[in-house]
Design a protein around this motif. Structure first.
Motif, PDB file in Angstrom:
ATOM      1  N   VAL D 229       0.859  -1.182   0.000  1.00  0.00           N
ATOM      2  CA  VAL D 229       0.000   0.000   0.000  1.00  0.00           C
ATOM      3  C   VAL D 229       0.899   1.237   0.000  1.00  0.00           C
ATOM      4  O   VAL D 229       1.663   1.457   0.951  1.00  0.00           O
ATOM      5  CB  VAL D 229      -0.936   0.029   1.222  1.00  0.00           C
ATOM      6  N   GLU D 230       0.809   1.981  -1.088  1.00  0.00           N
ATOM      7  CA  GLU D 230       1.605   3.193  -1.224  1.00  0.00           C
ATOM      8  C   GLU D 230       0.697   4.369  -0.859  1.00  0.00           C
ATOM      9  O   GLU D 230      -0.440   4.432  -1.318  1.00  0.00           O
ATOM     10  CB  GLU D 230       2.055   3.290  -2.678  1.00  0.00           C
ATOM     11  N   PHE D 231       1.195   5.257  -0.006  1.00  0.00           N
ATOM     12  CA  PHE D 231       0.401   6.410   0.408  1.00  0.00           C
ATOM     13  C   PHE D 231       0.933   7.678  -0.265  1.00  0.00           C
ATOM     14  O   PHE D 231       2.126   7.782  -0.584  1.00  0.00           O
ATOM     15  CB  PHE D 231       0.458   6.576   1.928  1.00  0.00           C
ATOM     16  N   TRP D 232       0.064   8.641  -0.448  1.00  0.00           N
ATOM     17  CA  TRP D 232       0.492   9.968  -0.865  1.00  0.00           C
ATOM     18  C   TRP D 232       1.305  10.600   0.265  1.00  0.00           C
ATOM     19  O   TRP D 232       0.983  10.414   1.444  1.00  0.00           O
ATOM     20  CB  TRP D 232      -0.719  10.854  -1.189  1.00  0.00           C
ATOM     21  N   GLY D 233       2.355  11.283  -0.091  1.00  0.00           N
ATOM     22  CA  GLY D 233       3.178  11.934   0.926  1.00  0.00           C
ATOM     23  C   GLY D 233       4.451  11.159   1.235  1.00  0.00           C
ATOM     24  O   GLY D 233       5.151  11.455   2.197  1.00  0.00           O
ATOM     25  N   GLY D 234       4.722  10.104   0.415  1.00  0.00           N
ATOM     26  CA  GLY D 234       6.004   9.425   0.581  1.00  0.00           C
ATOM     27  C   GLY D 234       6.064   8.438   1.730  1.00  0.00           C
ATOM     28  O   GLY D 234       7.063   8.380   2.449  1.00  0.00           O
ATOM     29  N   LYS D 235       5.011   7.660   1.892  1.00  0.00           N
ATOM     30  CA  LYS D 235       5.037   6.591   2.890  1.00  0.00           C
ATOM     31  C   LYS D 235       4.490   5.314   2.262  1.00  0.00           C
ATOM     32  O   LYS D 235       3.628   5.371   1.383  1.00  0.00           O
ATOM     33  CB  LYS D 235       4.213   6.974   4.129  1.00  0.00           C
ATOM     34  N   ILE D 236       4.997   4.201   2.705  1.00  0.00           N
ATOM     35  CA  ILE D 236       4.597   2.907   2.135  1.00  0.00           C
ATOM     36  C   ILE D 236       4.442   1.889   3.254  1.00  0.00           C
ATOM     37  O   ILE D 236       5.203   1.899   4.228  1.00  0.00           O
ATOM     38  CB  ILE D 236       5.660   2.416   1.117  1.00  0.00           C
ATOM     39  N   ALA D 237       3.475   1.007   3.091  1.00  0.00           N
ATOM     40  CA  ALA D 237       3.354  -0.138   3.999  1.00  0.00           C
ATOM     41  C   ALA D 237       3.280  -1.402   3.165  1.00  0.00           C
ATOM     42  O   ALA D 237       2.716  -1.398   2.075  1.00  0.00           O
ATOM     43  CB  ALA D 237       2.096  -0.005   4.862  1.00  0.00           C
ATOM     44  N   TYR D 238       3.871  -2.470   3.664  1.00  0.00           N
ATOM     45  CA  TYR D 238       3.669  -3.749   2.979  1.00  0.00           C
ATOM     46  C   TYR D 238       3.353  -4.818   4.008  1.00  0.00           C
ATOM     47  O   TYR D 238       3.851  -4.800   5.123  1.00  0.00           O
ATOM     48  CB  TYR D 238       4.826  -4.116   2.058  1.00  0.00           C
TER      49      TYR D 238
END
Lengths: 355, 355, 355, 355
Positions: D229-238
């Motif tokens: 899951v890529e978020f706006w604002g430069g953060k990612i979770a997997y």
């Protein structure tokens, strides 16, 4: 409500007494705390605020509490010096007793309490060795019983407190009985659990230092000490106790058997978090014994109550508790005298080692 | 002295070239370093000081080194852009070749090298994927082969570098091929080892950020990225790469099978020391890949030399090395385009997912 | 080749002698193994196969080896009983000496060797305490020196071998000097490193058992033993040694200071693999000391050679090595006699504890 | 007794309902369980035996329970399909609600519940995301807030269940909403906690397999899956989720920041025991989520009750709970369709990636 709950009174509302009160009140479904006693005014105030709203009557006199209507059992968590007389008074009122360790630092006094308990076999009388109720120690015990490590023959066990820069430990030493009697007594109790409570001692030696609390000298105590207890039958335990740990509480036990070994708490940790920074990978450690054994105390409360209500066997005997105190006292003597102490197989002191 | 030793030349004396030179010189008994090449004057000076005393001739021209009397093999550790041409030139001189990964960032160029190697089957030509020689990865591989975890079906693997606050990583990105091609290629190589080198890719997706090195944008690279590679036949690998670790190098791999799982380096550590202070319990971590894989490189050196001298099989093929680069490049493409890429079972790109 | 290399001979090609020979031959760039001696025919055959091809001449007579043209140093790895005479003979030939620990189980003999070494101050004479060269122990030492744990005051250290069901350990005990002299001597050496090599002993006590090797009794040895060494100045060390570990080698050391503690090898492991199965999470452990200390021996080789060639100071003195043997012997005496031993501050034995 | 206790009813006495009932009854001092509902006869029998003696009335009709005299709050732990209607019915009776996650697998239905709650701001309505109450996750959150790891930018989180060889998981899949919606929803919830609950999603991709439960195919589910899951604002979770762990429950979370990283449960363990045998060193792992999160549920009970009685803020909003379900559903869609899903910054789906 048709549930039978045991009516109990808490004697002593100091640091541990408060915890006992809360545990019996809120985490011990089959207990009903009806009374609490403390001679201390601050503690009474705490009781009025925290216990009274739940129907607990606060007493400033121990004997008056014993007369509380319907009281069935007493949990004794006062100063060590009054443990024995309070336990005896409770038994005389035909009350069940859970007494914080140790019953007394004087073996004769302990003996008196044990005899009183033996004379009232319908009463449940237990000394609070909390580690016996800890899930990890119980798992270790079950594994030993299942033969996972063969015959257990060597125990290494330590009780290590976080360093306290104040004079707390020095003051405490005046009445504690010394580091082996106060701290290692838990490790000795575990040893008797693992080796069998009747195993006779063959020799005892100990050495200690005062590295950060020189004031301990006037009470014949040390802030770091190590002792060896050799048993007849080819088993040995060695103990380290310290009041100087920078990182926190670290109570570790190894049980070494002929076919394997069990380690309890070889990697102390406060929780499941590890922090990775430019200093490396760090984990935190509980800051005191309650951080390590909180749930063991809860289990202790519940099992003591269950043993009374269901009239089942307590998990260990008063005699075992007495032996732990005896061995702790002998270690303390060896520490202070600097001499090794020898015993024959019947438990009598002898002058020279038996080979 | 009657021992047969392989006469080798080292191409490139940069950071890794120096390490190769020392390893072949002092830790590879069956190798004899006779020559080294570097176009860089500082590196030549280092060679004169550290290699020449051991009989190594330093060259400033690669082709002259290839003509060194009796030379049998070349270890190529120069900039990636010249790997392929140097490998080809060495093969033309009938020399064995160990080339640092990657042969080239261009698949066509890689292919040319592979074809040249296939045309000279008497030569040993290997691409240096160091983790294949690491004792822990080998142990994991043996356990997989022994059936300890059933069928391996999922791989999680990460290559994470210690944060470098300078612009080193940004400059490096210009020629590295990107984080998946440069870092995760090792994890991909491991995956092919564990899953089988011919397993076809089904889909590839990736996402990344620039959290501490915004300058990476101009080279189409990220400082933290995650990618998924789905294979035909019901196997999946996912990769994380980062250049932002505060604590040090952390290359971890999990191989998850139908009956168990293996974790390599789940608890990174620089050595066997733990420090207990009032901050908790801390251990340190290697600061770079060489701190983690030093002895893997030594094993690589010795096994490459042994394969040549004894004419035995190399531990993995050039084709496998090429596939790792291909998959790394596709991950990089997915990262930059933001699009998921699909393949049919024959390896052709397709527009929509096969279900 | 212009590199100066030290010409050395290896005495003894048993288990450890073979390892020394290989390390000096292949992993010690500044050493040149020119000769090796062993009285054993099988070992001679091994030498001819593995050392001769590298230019090593194999001798069946120690004194003939000492006369080998150009020999500069001897590494003594024969049976303990001949260590001293071989060291003395080498010194008489003006050769540098690295002698495996212990020089002798007889203190007087050790003393003779030390005096001979003192009479030839241009010679480097070292006793092989390998842990001094281990990266983790060195890191711990540096941290202590940097004040990370305050003043070190307590050491817990253990040397524990993997259980061997054969009679190997019993046979070995005939000449080993006993478990404290043979195994714990390493822990004692570490203690002297951390506490200072001149720290005087105040008391020694020990207890042990024979749990799996009753045959040790005839050699006055135990398979598990614990001992306490109390030093003047408020420092204590305690040691556990065992030949009964089911899981493998486990040599652990804790250094406890007034402001923290260091643990070396608190979590033994053979490599970085953890296996997750329905039995839980498992890691393996090195099966012997060489699995744990292989690279310490390599460092030892390289540093000994460097000290000779560069005429620099050895990392520890022969006197320190002697003291470790003395303390180990006293622990062994305390173990067998069952008695606690006391010393005054000058090192003289006294009858009663000093308080 | 002057203590105010919240009168609650438990809806559902299945596996988790029983645990809730016991926790509210015996481990939540400020709660008074007065009623419980279950349509299942076996569960009713369990309630009569275990709850009735403590004054709990057992109902076979949900609406009758809602009319129980003085009832103030309901804990909903029935099948997911009735969560929403039961929550709505309770709110209509002006009761506070703690509803097990998820409220519904249908976003519209969730929305209806949220709107109903917003219309009654005096009611406390909470969705049970237990990890928010876990001591280790809270410690991690506090450390993030204190800036220990700089800005959190990457999350890796996994929910992995112990392998169950029966068809339990297949049957369960029919109504679970799929592995991402059922399992990873906890990891997503944690992500929203660490990154901020309003952070917009940029893209979602996922891949999965059926390695041990092929029967999952008919419900569009997998037994092992990974998603990004890529978020706006430069953060990612997997996220990784699995129902195939041989060793037990393993729920691990890493939060990676610009200056450090936190790992929760990187070394899963059931207790503090390690067993050393000839197989190596082994520790056990909790066999299910309750073994890992038991005390989180107890904290949840106590904090929900406290929020109601003291009218304080709940630790997280219903909207956050809804977003976790939304993201989980999108991951599930990406898993089944094989397609990557894109969103603009306002949360609208778009066809192509935004670069």
């Amino acid at each position: 409500m048709s549930v039978q709950r045991l009516k109990i009174g808490i004697a002593g509302l100091g640091r541990m007494g408060k915890r006992h009160a809360v545990n019996y009140l809120h985490r011990t479904p089959r207990a009903e705390v009806v009374a609490a006693f403390t001679p201390d005014e601050d503690e009474q105030a705490w009781g009025k605020e925290n216990l009274e709203p739940y129907g607990v009557r606060i007493y400033s006199d121990y004997n008056q509490m014993l007369n509380h209507q319907g009281l069935q059992a007493v949990v004794i968590s006062t100063a060590t010096c009054v443990h024995a007389e309070e336990a005896l008074a409770a038994m005389e009122k035909d009350l069940h007793v859970l007494c914080e360790k140790p019953i007394s630092l004087d073996i004769g006094t302990c003996d008196k309490v044990i005899k009183a308990a033996e004379a009232r076999p319908h009463l449940k009388v237990m000394c609070g060795f909390s580690r016996r109720f800890d899930a990890s120690y119980r798992d270790a015990f079950e594994k030993i019983r299942a033969g996972v490590i063969g015959q257990p023959v060597f125990v290494r066990s330590q009780t290590c407190d976080k360093h306290n820069p104040s004079d707390f430990f020095v003051k405490y030493a005046e009445h504690s009985g010394g580091c082996f009697a106060d701290m290692s007594v838990h490790d000795i109790d575990l040893t008797l659990w693992f080796f069998g409570e009747n195993i006779p001692v063959k020799s005892i030696s100990a050495s200690g230092i005062r590295a950060v609390h020189p004031g301990l000298q006037k009470f014949g105590d040390c802030d770091n000490a190590v002792g060896i207890v050799e048993f007849w039958g080819g088993k040995i335990a060695y103990y380290f106790c310290s009041r100087m740990m920078a990182h926190g509480q670290e109570d570790t036990t190894e049980i070494i058997g002929t076919e394997g070994k069990l380690v309890v708490n070889g990697n102390p940790q406060a929780n499941l978090v590890n922090t990775y920074t430019n200093r490396g990978i760090t984990r935190e450690v509980p800051s005191d014994y309650y951080g390590r054994f909180e749930y063991a105390f809860v289990t202790e409360s519940n099992e003591f109550i269950a043993a009374v209500l269901d009239n089942t066997k307590l998990p260990f005997t008063m005699t075992s508790a007495l032996r732990a105190v005896e061995i702790g006292s002998a270690l303390q003597e060896a520490l202070i005298s600097g001499k090794k102490i020898y015993f024959d197989e019947s438990g009598n002191r002898i002058e020279k080692p038996s080979l």
